[in-house]
Design a protein around this motif. Structure first.
Motif, PDB file in Angstrom:
ATOM      1  N   GLU A 100       0.830  -1.207   0.000  1.00 62.09           N
ATOM      2  CA  GLU A 100       0.000   0.000   0.000  1.00 62.09           C
ATOM      3  C   GLU A 100       0.870   1.263   0.000  1.00 62.09           C
ATOM      4  N   THR A 101       1.995   1.218   0.693  1.00 65.12           N
ATOM      5  CA  THR A 101       2.919   2.358   0.687  1.00 65.12           C
ATOM      6  C   THR A 101       3.463   2.606  -0.714  1.00 65.12           C
ATOM      7  N   VAL A 102       3.857   1.548  -1.400  1.00 62.09           N
ATOM      8  CA  VAL A 102       4.362   1.693  -2.772  1.00 62.09           C
ATOM      9  C   VAL A 102       3.275   2.258  -3.666  1.00 62.09           C
ATOM     10  N   ARG A 103       2.081   1.734  -3.522  1.00 62.22           N
ATOM     11  CA  ARG A 103       0.952   2.192  -4.335  1.00 62.22           C
ATOM     12  C   ARG A 103       0.695   3.685  -4.104  1.00 62.22           C
ATOM     13  N   LYS A 104       0.664   4.107  -2.853  1.00 61.79           N
ATOM     14  CA  LYS A 104       0.427   5.525  -2.533  1.00 61.79           C
ATOM     15  C   LYS A 104       1.564   6.419  -3.049  1.00 61.79           C
ATOM     16  N   ASN A 105       2.806   5.933  -2.943  1.00 60.18           N
ATOM     17  CA  ASN A 105       3.946   6.713  -3.446  1.00 60.18           C
ATOM     18  C   ASN A 105       3.896   6.867  -4.962  1.00 60.18           C
TER      19      ASN A 105
END
Length: 125
Positions: A104-109
């Protein structure tokens, strides 16, 4: 009169490059988000081997993408994504609880990267 033509030509070239770079960044971002969604779907269906293979393919794709994007995007934005991407494969191998948060962090970034490259008024000033 020739200065005016040269100025218009330069502005047209700059504008075309800006549009091209925004389109490329968005295209790469959408492709990465599709891969992340595929990994998430595989993990939800307990297909760990498939998710691991997709994560390794995503890292190879990211290496190619990083080289292409380094002239279009600031390096610090790419580093924040890369630091999260490097943790995904070990998390899958260890079956870590932090894997979904990292995805989810990668997706948001990636979403932040794509939106910050579009020339909105808030991004310029």
């Amino acid at each position: 009169m020739s200065r005016l033509r040269i100025s218009i030509a330069l502005m047209t070239i700059i504008l075309a490059f800006c549009i091209f770079s925004v389109c490329k960044v968005n295209k790469y971002g959408k492709e990465l988000i599709e891969i992340i969604d595929s990994i998430t779907y595989s993990l939800e269906n307990n297909e760990t081997e498939k998710a691991l293979a997709e994560a390794k393919d995503m890292n190879v794709y990211w290496d190619k993408l990083r080289n292409k994007s380094s002239m279009l995007v600031q390096n610090e934005k790419l580093l924040s994504i890369e630091s999260s991407l490097t943790r995904i494969v070990p998390y899958i191998e260890k079956d870590s609880d932090e894997l979904t948060a990292e995805l989810e962090t990668v997706r948001k970034n990636i979403i932040w990267l794509c939106s910050s490259e579009i020339p909105y008024f808030r991004n310029i000033f």
